[in-house]
Scaffold this motif. Structure first.
Motif, PDB file in Angstrom:
ATOM      1  N   ARG A 122      -7.042   0.666  -6.245  1.00 47.01           N
ATOM      2  CA  ARG A 122      -7.914   1.663  -5.607  1.00 47.01           C
ATOM      3  C   ARG A 122      -8.953   2.183  -6.592  1.00 47.01           C
ATOM      4  O   ARG A 122     -10.135   2.309  -6.267  1.00 47.01           O
ATOM      5  CB  ARG A 122      -7.076   2.806  -5.057  1.00 47.01           C
ATOM      6  CG  ARG A 122      -6.268   2.460  -3.804  1.00 47.01           C
ATOM      7  CD  ARG A 122      -5.758   3.722  -3.131  1.00 47.01           C
ATOM      8  NE  ARG A 122      -4.908   3.424  -1.984  1.00 47.01           N
ATOM      9  CZ  ARG A 122      -3.576   3.497  -1.991  1.00 47.01           C
ATOM     10  NH1 ARG A 122      -2.949   3.861  -3.100  1.00 47.01           N
ATOM     11  NH2 ARG A 122      -2.869   3.218  -0.917  1.00 47.01           N
ATOM     12  N   ASP A 123      -8.500   2.541  -7.799  1.00 50.36           N
ATOM     13  CA  ASP A 123      -9.440   3.026  -8.815  1.00 50.36           C
ATOM     14  C   ASP A 123     -10.441   1.943  -9.188  1.00 50.36           C
ATOM     15  O   ASP A 123     -11.616   2.225  -9.452  1.00 50.36           O
ATOM     16  CB  ASP A 123      -8.685   3.497 -10.063  1.00 50.36           C
ATOM     17  CG  ASP A 123      -7.973   4.820  -9.847  1.00 50.36           C
ATOM     18  OD1 ASP A 123      -8.241   5.483  -8.834  1.00 50.36           O
ATOM     19  OD2 ASP A 123      -7.138   5.187 -10.707  1.00 50.36           O
ATOM     20  N   GLU A 149     -11.450  -7.224  -0.626  1.00 51.92           N
ATOM     21  CA  GLU A 149     -12.378  -6.102  -0.435  1.00 51.92           C
ATOM     22  C   GLU A 149     -13.672  -6.332  -1.215  1.00 51.92           C
ATOM     23  O   GLU A 149     -14.768  -6.015  -0.736  1.00 51.92           O
ATOM     24  CB  GLU A 149     -11.716  -4.798  -0.891  1.00 51.92           C
ATOM     25  CG  GLU A 149     -10.541  -4.346  -0.042  1.00 51.92           C
ATOM     26  CD  GLU A 149     -10.955  -3.801   1.305  1.00 51.92           C
ATOM     27  OE1 GLU A 149     -12.164  -3.586   1.528  1.00 51.92           O
ATOM     28  OE2 GLU A 149     -10.069  -3.595   2.154  1.00 51.92           O
ATOM     29  N   GLY A 200      -0.190   0.369  -4.122  1.00 53.50           N
ATOM     30  CA  GLY A 200      -1.412   0.798  -3.440  1.00 53.50           C
ATOM     31  C   GLY A 200      -2.214  -0.381  -2.944  1.00 53.50           C
ATOM     32  O   GLY A 200      -1.891  -0.974  -1.914  1.00 53.50           O
ATOM     33  N   LEU A 201      -3.255  -0.745  -3.663  1.00 49.75           N
ATOM     34  CA  LEU A 201      -4.115  -1.873  -3.309  1.00 49.75           C
ATOM     35  C   LEU A 201      -3.769  -3.019  -4.256  1.00 49.75           C
ATOM     36  O   LEU A 201      -4.045  -2.951  -5.451  1.00 49.75           O
ATOM     37  CB  LEU A 201      -5.588  -1.465  -3.462  1.00 49.75           C
ATOM     38  CG  LEU A 201      -6.649  -2.365  -2.825  1.00 49.75           C
ATOM     39  CD1 LEU A 201      -6.587  -2.263  -1.308  1.00 49.75           C
ATOM     40  CD2 LEU A 201      -8.035  -1.978  -3.321  1.00 49.75           C
ATOM     41  N   ARG A 248       0.825  -1.220   0.000  1.00 50.08           N
ATOM     42  CA  ARG A 248       0.000   0.000   0.000  1.00 50.08           C
ATOM     43  C   ARG A 248       0.853   1.261   0.000  1.00 50.08           C
ATOM     44  O   ARG A 248       0.388   2.335  -0.348  1.00 50.08           O
ATOM     45  CB  ARG A 248      -0.924   0.008   1.219  1.00 50.08           C
ATOM     46  CG  ARG A 248      -2.105  -0.956   1.123  1.00 50.08           C
ATOM     47  CD  ARG A 248      -2.968  -0.860   2.374  1.00 50.08           C
ATOM     48  NE  ARG A 248      -4.057  -1.822   2.338  1.00 50.08           N
ATOM     49  CZ  ARG A 248      -5.315  -1.512   2.048  1.00 50.08           C
ATOM     50  NH1 ARG A 248      -5.627  -0.264   1.759  1.00 50.08           N
ATOM     51  NH2 ARG A 248      -6.251  -2.437   2.040  1.00 50.08           N
ATOM     52  N   SER A 294     -13.073   1.703  -6.457  1.00 44.35           N
ATOM     53  CA  SER A 294     -13.955   2.873  -6.543  1.00 44.35           C
ATOM     54  C   SER A 294     -14.930   2.727  -7.701  1.00 44.35           C
ATOM     55  O   SER A 294     -16.128   3.018  -7.562  1.00 44.35           O
ATOM     56  CB  SER A 294     -13.109   4.140  -6.712  1.00 44.35           C
ATOM     57  OG  SER A 294     -13.928   5.270  -6.877  1.00 44.35           O
ATOM     58  N   LEU A 320      -7.589  -6.380  -3.251  1.00 44.23           N
ATOM     59  CA  LEU A 320      -8.754  -5.998  -4.033  1.00 44.23           C
ATOM     60  C   LEU A 320      -9.788  -7.120  -4.032  1.00 44.23           C
ATOM     61  O   LEU A 320     -10.989  -6.876  -3.820  1.00 44.23           O
ATOM     62  CB  LEU A 320      -8.335  -5.658  -5.466  1.00 44.23           C
ATOM     63  CG  LEU A 320      -9.462  -5.345  -6.450  1.00 44.23           C
ATOM     64  CD1 LEU A 320     -10.299  -4.159  -5.976  1.00 44.23           C
ATOM     65  CD2 LEU A 320      -8.897  -5.076  -7.848  1.00 44.23           C
TER      66      LEU A 320
END
Length: 299
Positions: free
Chosen positions: A203-204, A239, A230-231, A109, A207, A236
């Motif tokens: 992350r994108d 999540e 990041g993620l 991250r 989202s 991912l």
């Protein structure tokens, strides 16, 4: 959740020049060996120095510095150099580097995407810092695509009309931090006229999935790289499965890692499949399995 990737994967720090630190994720690495004399490979790419015989296997060795635009490692420096043996994109390849620094633990991250002003040919997927030094993560897919141009047959799949109609109504999301990998994925779906979304980081992607679900048009099939700043792909997937609004997505983790570890960890975080880059036929077959599974859930 602590990342499944960060539990088992660190970063190998190494030098291509005297000062700049570079890194590779350790899951890509089989072993590190001191420089060994190489056998010539006729008509090979200029950055392929030759072949090393390691444990009875013949492995092509690339001067990584030359391949990414640095000065080649000088002959007088070879004795102090190392070969990083990698298992990546269905190939066992050696990368000659000037020096090995160390292996460090890494929270993925904390890795940032590279600046946009680096240009299309920058061989980076991320940057981080270690002991106040900038560390650059190399885009191995891009490097290998320059040295070993793609086999066009592996980048195209052929679908029947029935198969195409299974995929066309579905919302498909492609996620990869490598420019080359994103193009491969996009080309594979463009060639069979299947629409899709695409992002360059986790992350994108998360989202976008949340906004699509809120609009009543959720992502049905998620195809994600594992190693991303990041993620990462493991996080991912977790999540997505942990969010009831997203959890029905069929998840394919699509990775350059040629390792059973990535497959077992993919299932631990809720992914349906883990495929090794890059074979368009295998990828589309995975998406079709996802379409069938989604249809079963509806019936």
């Amino acid at each position: 959740m602590k990342s499944k990737a960060s539990q088992s994967q660190g970063l190998l720090l190494y030098h291509l020049s005297q000062t700049q630190l570079f890194a590779l994720g350790t899951l890509k690495i089989r072993e590190l060996v001191p420089y060994t004399p190489l056998s010539a490979i006729p008509q090979s790419h200029p950055t392929i120095l030759g072949a090393a015989t390691i444990r009875g296997h013949t492995i092509p060795v690339i001067d990584m510095a030359a391949a990414v635009g640095y000065a080649p490692i000088a002959k007088e420096d070879l004795a102090k150099s190392y070969i990083i043996i990698t298992d990546c994109q269905r190939m066992v390849i050696g990368f000659l580097v000037r020096a090995i620094d160390k292996i460090i633990e890494c929270n993925w991250r904390d890795i940032e995407s590279p600046p946009n002003n680096l240009g299309a040919n920058a061989f980076l997927t991320g940057v981080t810092r270690f002991n106040d030094q900038l560390v650059q993560l190399l885009d191995v897919e891009l490097l290998l695509s320059k040295v070993f141009p793609d086999n066009p047959d592996m980048n195209r799949a052929i679908l029947t009309d029935v198969q195409r109609e299974k995929l066309k109504p579905l919302n498909i999301l492609l996620v990869d931090d490598s420019k080359v990998a994103r193009k491969q994925l996009s080309d594979a779906l463009d060639s069979i006229n299947i629409p899709y979304f695409v992002t360059s980081d986790g992350r994108d992607a998360l989202s976008l999935m949340e906004s699509q679900a809120a609009e009543g048009s959720p992502i049905h099939i998620l195809v994600s790289d594992i190693e991303m700043p990041g993620l990462d792909g493991y996080e991912l997937a977790f999540e997505v499965k942990d969010n009831p609004a997203l959890a029905n997505a069929y998840i394919i983790l699509h990775t350059s890692l040629s390792s059973d570890i990535s497959v077992s960890q993919a299932h631990q975080v809720g992914a349906d499949e883990a495929l090794t880059k890059f074979d368009a036929h295998e990828l589309i077959d995975g998406m079709l399995r996802g379409a069938d599974k989604l249809a079963e859930k509806k019936s």
